[in-house]
Design an enzyme around this catalytic site. Structure first.
Site, PDB file in Angstrom:
ATOM      1  N   PRO A 140       0.854  -1.194   0.000  1.00 45.92           N
ATOM      2  CA  PRO A 140       0.000   0.000   0.000  1.00 45.92           C
ATOM      3  C   PRO A 140       0.883   1.235   0.000  1.00 45.92           C
ATOM      4  CG  PRO A 140       0.148  -0.911   2.225  1.00 45.92           C
ATOM      5  CD  PRO A 140       0.936  -1.828   1.318  1.00 45.92           C
ATOM      6  N   GLU A 194       0.059   5.287   0.018  1.00 43.62           N
ATOM      7  CA  GLU A 194      -0.861   6.422  -0.044  1.00 43.62           C
ATOM      8  C   GLU A 194      -0.231   7.569  -0.831  1.00 43.62           C
ATOM      9  OE1 GLU A 194      -3.129   9.856   1.038  1.00 43.62           O
ATOM     10  OE2 GLU A 194      -1.116   9.578   1.835  1.00 43.62           O
ATOM     11  N   CYS A 240       2.389   3.626   9.691  1.00 45.56           N
ATOM     12  CA  CYS A 240       2.463   4.949   9.057  1.00 45.56           C
ATOM     13  C   CYS A 240       3.227   5.932   9.952  1.00 45.56           C
ATOM     14  CB  CYS A 240       1.056   5.481   8.767  1.00 45.56           C
ATOM     15  SG  CYS A 240       1.114   7.084   7.969  1.00 45.56           S
ATOM     16  N   LYS A 246       0.012  -4.856   9.286  1.00 44.51           N
ATOM     17  CA  LYS A 246       1.298  -4.438   8.719  1.00 44.51           C
ATOM     18  C   LYS A 246       1.991  -3.533   9.721  1.00 44.51           C
ATOM     19  CE  LYS A 246       3.290  -2.351   4.553  1.00 44.51           C
ATOM     20  NZ  LYS A 246       3.626  -0.976   4.922  1.00 44.51           N
ATOM     21  N   ASN A 295       9.119  -7.133   4.041  1.00 41.16           N
ATOM     22  CA  ASN A 295       8.954  -5.898   3.257  1.00 41.16           C
ATOM     23  C   ASN A 295      10.080  -4.902   3.568  1.00 41.16           C
ATOM     24  OD1 ASN A 295       7.207  -2.910   3.754  1.00 41.16           O
ATOM     25  ND2 ASN A 295       7.552  -3.709   1.703  1.00 41.16           N
ATOM     26  N   GLU A 315      12.939  -2.327   0.907  1.00 42.09           N
ATOM     27  CA  GLU A 315      14.177  -2.251   0.110  1.00 42.09           C
ATOM     28  C   GLU A 315      14.381  -3.432  -0.829  1.00 42.09           C
ATOM     29  OE1 GLU A 315      16.143   0.444  -0.102  1.00 42.09           O
ATOM     30  OE2 GLU A 315      14.809   1.438   1.311  1.00 42.09           O
ATOM     31  N   GLY A 321       6.997  -2.421  -2.692  1.00 47.03           N
ATOM     32  CA  GLY A 321       6.346  -1.142  -2.990  1.00 47.03           C
ATOM     33  C   GLY A 321       7.081  -0.396  -4.076  1.00 47.03           C
TER      34      GLY A 321
HETATM   35  C1  LIG Z   1       4.605   7.304  -0.603  1.00 42.41           C
HETATM   36  C2  LIG Z   1       4.400   6.135   0.338  1.00 42.41           C
HETATM   37  C3  LIG Z   1       3.142   5.872   0.828  1.00 42.41           C
HETATM   38  C4  LIG Z   1       2.927   4.802   1.706  1.00 42.41           C
HETATM   39  N1  LIG Z   1       1.648   4.535   2.148  1.00 42.41           N
HETATM   40  C5  LIG Z   1       1.430   3.461   2.963  1.00 42.41           C
HETATM   41  C6  LIG Z   1       0.110   3.114   3.383  1.00 42.41           C
HETATM   42  O1  LIG Z   1      -0.889   3.754   3.016  1.00 42.41           O
HETATM   43  N2  LIG Z   1      -0.028   2.051   4.206  1.00 42.41           N
HETATM   44  C7  LIG Z   1       1.048   1.299   4.628  1.00 42.41           C
HETATM   45  O2  LIG Z   1       0.865   0.335   5.377  1.00 42.41           O
HETATM   46  N3  LIG Z   1       2.293   1.579   4.213  1.00 42.41           N
HETATM   47  C8  LIG Z   1       2.507   2.628   3.391  1.00 42.41           C
HETATM   48  N4  LIG Z   1       3.768   2.894   2.934  1.00 42.41           N
HETATM   49  C9  LIG Z   1       4.874   1.961   3.248  1.00 42.41           C
HETATM   50  C10 LIG Z   1       5.006   0.906   2.132  1.00 42.41           C
HETATM   51  O3  LIG Z   1       3.862   0.083   2.090  1.00 42.41           O
HETATM   52  C11 LIG Z   1       6.237   0.008   2.360  1.00 42.41           C
HETATM   53  O4  LIG Z   1       6.125  -0.591   3.619  1.00 42.41           O
HETATM   54  C12 LIG Z   1       7.535   0.793   2.268  1.00 42.41           C
HETATM   55  O5  LIG Z   1       7.561   1.640   1.146  1.00 42.41           O
HETATM   56  C13 LIG Z   1       8.749  -0.157   2.209  1.00 42.41           C
HETATM   57  O6  LIG Z   1       8.634  -1.034   1.116  1.00 42.41           O
HETATM   58  P1  LIG Z   1       9.454  -0.770  -0.266  1.00 42.41           P
HETATM   59  O7  LIG Z   1      10.892  -0.587   0.123  1.00 42.41           O
HETATM   60  O8  LIG Z   1       9.219  -2.029  -1.057  1.00 42.41           O
HETATM   61  O9  LIG Z   1       8.898   0.466  -0.882  1.00 42.41           O
HETATM   62  C14 LIG Z   1       4.003   3.972   2.095  1.00 42.41           C
HETATM   63  C15 LIG Z   1       5.285   4.242   1.588  1.00 42.41           C
HETATM   64  C16 LIG Z   1       5.498   5.316   0.727  1.00 42.41           C
HETATM   65  C17 LIG Z   1       6.896   5.569   0.209  1.00 42.41           C
END
Ligand SMILES: Cc1cc2nc3c(=O)[nH]c(=O)nc-3n(C[C@H](O)[C@H](O)[C@H](O)COP(=O)(O)O)c2cc1C
Length: 329
Positions: free
Chosen positions: A7, A9, A98, A139, A199, A201, A223
Site C-alpha cells: 500500500p 498512499e 504509518c 502491517k 517488506n 528495500e 512497494g
Molecule cells: C509514498 C508512500 C506511501 C505509503 N503509504 C502506505 C500506506 O498507506 N499504508 C502502509 O501500510 N504503508 C505505506 N507505505 C509503506 C510501504 O507500504 C512500504 O512498507 C515501504 O515503502 C517499504 O517497502 P518498499 O521498500 O518495497 O517500498 C508507504 C510508503 C510510501 C513511500
C-alpha cells in the site's frame, strides 16, 4: 512464494494498481490506508480509496485487493471494519506503520508500536467485527524509535487474531532510509505462528532472493521497487524471463494516461504522470530522458505528447488495446 503489492498512499492508488497487476507476478494488493477517527465512514469513503470494492474486491486483471484501515479507537475501528467487510474486499489489513506526524498525533499508525496491549485490542475488535471468513492481517514497522518491542508487537497482532503479518523492516524513526533490517524480520518470524511477509528495500531479483534468505520468509511485499520496475514481480517468480523493456512498457503508460484522464482532476494529471516517471527513472535510462523533457511542463496533454514523442517505436495511439495486450501477461 507470494508477492504482494505494498500500500502506498499518494502514489499507488487504483490506477497504478491496475497497471502493475496487468503486467503479472503479483498475487495480492493492499489499498492505501483509510483513516478512521471518530466516525462511521459512509460506503463511498471506502469506495473512493478502493474502487475495486465495486468489482468484487479485485483489480481489472483479477488480482485480489485487501482494504487497509488505520485508527486507534477499537470500537470505531470495529464499526468501520464491519461496514467495510460488507462491501466485499479480499480482506482487511490494519496499519501499524504509518510514520506521518498528523496520523501519529492522533495515536494512529506507527505510534501504536509503543502500545502492544492496545494493538492486541484493536486487532481483536476488528477480528470479532467481521465475518470469520474475511481475512484480517496487519502491517507493522519494527518500532517507534527503537526495535526492542518488535516481537512483542508482532505477538500482540497474532494474539488479537491477525492471520498474517507484513513487517516493514524499519522503525518509524528510520523513515524510508536504507537499509532495511531484514534480520529483525527473521526474529519475528521465529517468534510467531502466523505467516510473515517481508517488506522493505526490495528493488531487484537479487534483493528478493537475499531477503528471502535472510528472513526465511517465503512471501514478499514490494512497494517502490514495483513502481520503478513493473516487471519485477514477474522476474522474481519466473527466472530467466526477459525483462520488461521500455518499449513494452509504453502501452501500459498510455493506458495509465487514459485512466488518469478519466478519473483524476485536470490539475493533478501532469503530476501523476511525472510521479510515476520519476520512479521509472531508477530502472529505465529512457525514463530519465523523458523525465528531463517533461519536468517543467504542467499542461498534462503536453506532458503526455512529449513523453511519447521520445518513446522508441512502437508509439501508441489511443486506443492502444492491441499494444497493451503485449504488455499483459
Ligand atoms: C509514498 C508512500 C506511501 C505509503 N503509504 C502506505 C500506506 O498507506 N499504508 C502502509 O501500510 N504503508 C505505506 N507505505 C509503506 C510501504 O507500504 C512500504 O512498507 C515501504 O515503502 C517499504 O517497502 P518498499 O521498500 O518495497 O517500498 C508507504 C510508503 C510510501 C513511500
Amino acid at each position: 512464494m507470494a508477492i504482494l503489492l505494498a500500500p502506498m498512499e499518494g502514489l499507488l492508488d487504483f490506477t497504478l494498481r491496475d497497471m502493475l497487476t496487468r503486467v503479472g507476478g503479483i498475487d495480492r494488493c493492499v489499498s492505501e490506508f483509510i483513516r478512521v477517527s471518530g466516525t462511521l465512514l459512509p460506503e463511498r469513503a471506502f469506495i473512493r480509496v478502493m474502487p475495486e470494492l465495486e468489482h468484487g474486491g479485485r483489480t481489472p486483471a483479477g488480482v485480489p485487493v485487501r482494504a487497509q484501515l488505520m485508527g486507534s479507537d477499537a470500537a470505531c475501528l470495529a464499526d468501520n471494519a464491519a461496514r467495510l467487510a460488507s462491501l466485499g474486499p479480499a480482506g482487511i489489513d490494519l496499519n501499524f506503520g504509518c510514520p506521518a506526524k498528523v496520523v501519529n498525533r492522533h495515536g494512529g499508525g506507527a505510534a501504536l508500536l509503543d502500545e502492544p496491549e492496545l494493538i492486541a485490542r484493536l486487532v481483536g475488535a476488528v477480528r470479532r467485527a467481521v465475518p470469520s471468513a474475511m481475512p484480517v492481517s496487519a502491517k507493522m514497522r519494527l518500532g517507534v524509535n527503537c526495535d526492542s518491542r518488535a516481537v512483542e508487537c508482532a505477538l500482540a497482532m497474532q494474539d488479537g487474531g491477525a492471520e498474517e503479518l507484513v513487517v516493514h523492516a524499519r522503525t518509524k524513526a528510520h523513515g524510508y532510509r536504507p537499509p532495511a533490517y531484514w534480520e529483525r524480520i527473521a526474529d519475528i518470524r521465529r517468534a510467531v505462528r502466523i505467516p510473515v511477509v517481508a517488506n522493505g528495500e526490495i528493488w531487484s531479483v537479487a534483493d528478493a532472493l537475499r531477503c528471502r534468505e535472510v528472513t526465511g520468509c517465503d512471501d514478499l511485499m514490494i512497494g517502490r521497487g514495483m513502481v520503478s520496475d513493473p516487471g519485477l514481480a514477474l522476474a522474481i517468480v519466473s527466472p530467466g524471463r526477459a525483462p520488461l523493456s521500455w518499449p513494452a512498457l509504453q502501452p501500459l503508460i498510455a493506458r495509465f494516461w487514459q485512466l488518469i484522464r478519466s478519473h483524476i482532476e485536470p490539475r493533478a494529471r501532469a503530476g501523476r504522470l511525472k510521479q510515476w516517471l520519476n520512479y521509472l527513472r531508477r530502472r529505465y535510462p529512457e525514463a530519465e530522458q523523458a523525465y528531463v523533457a517533461v519536468r517543467t511542463i504542467n499542461d498534462p496533454e503536453l506532458v503526455y505528447q512529449r513523453l511519447f514523442a521520445l518513446a522508441e517505436a512502437p508509439r501508441p495511439r489511443y486506443p492502444c488495446e492491441s499494444l497493451l495486450a503485449e504488455a499483459v501477461v
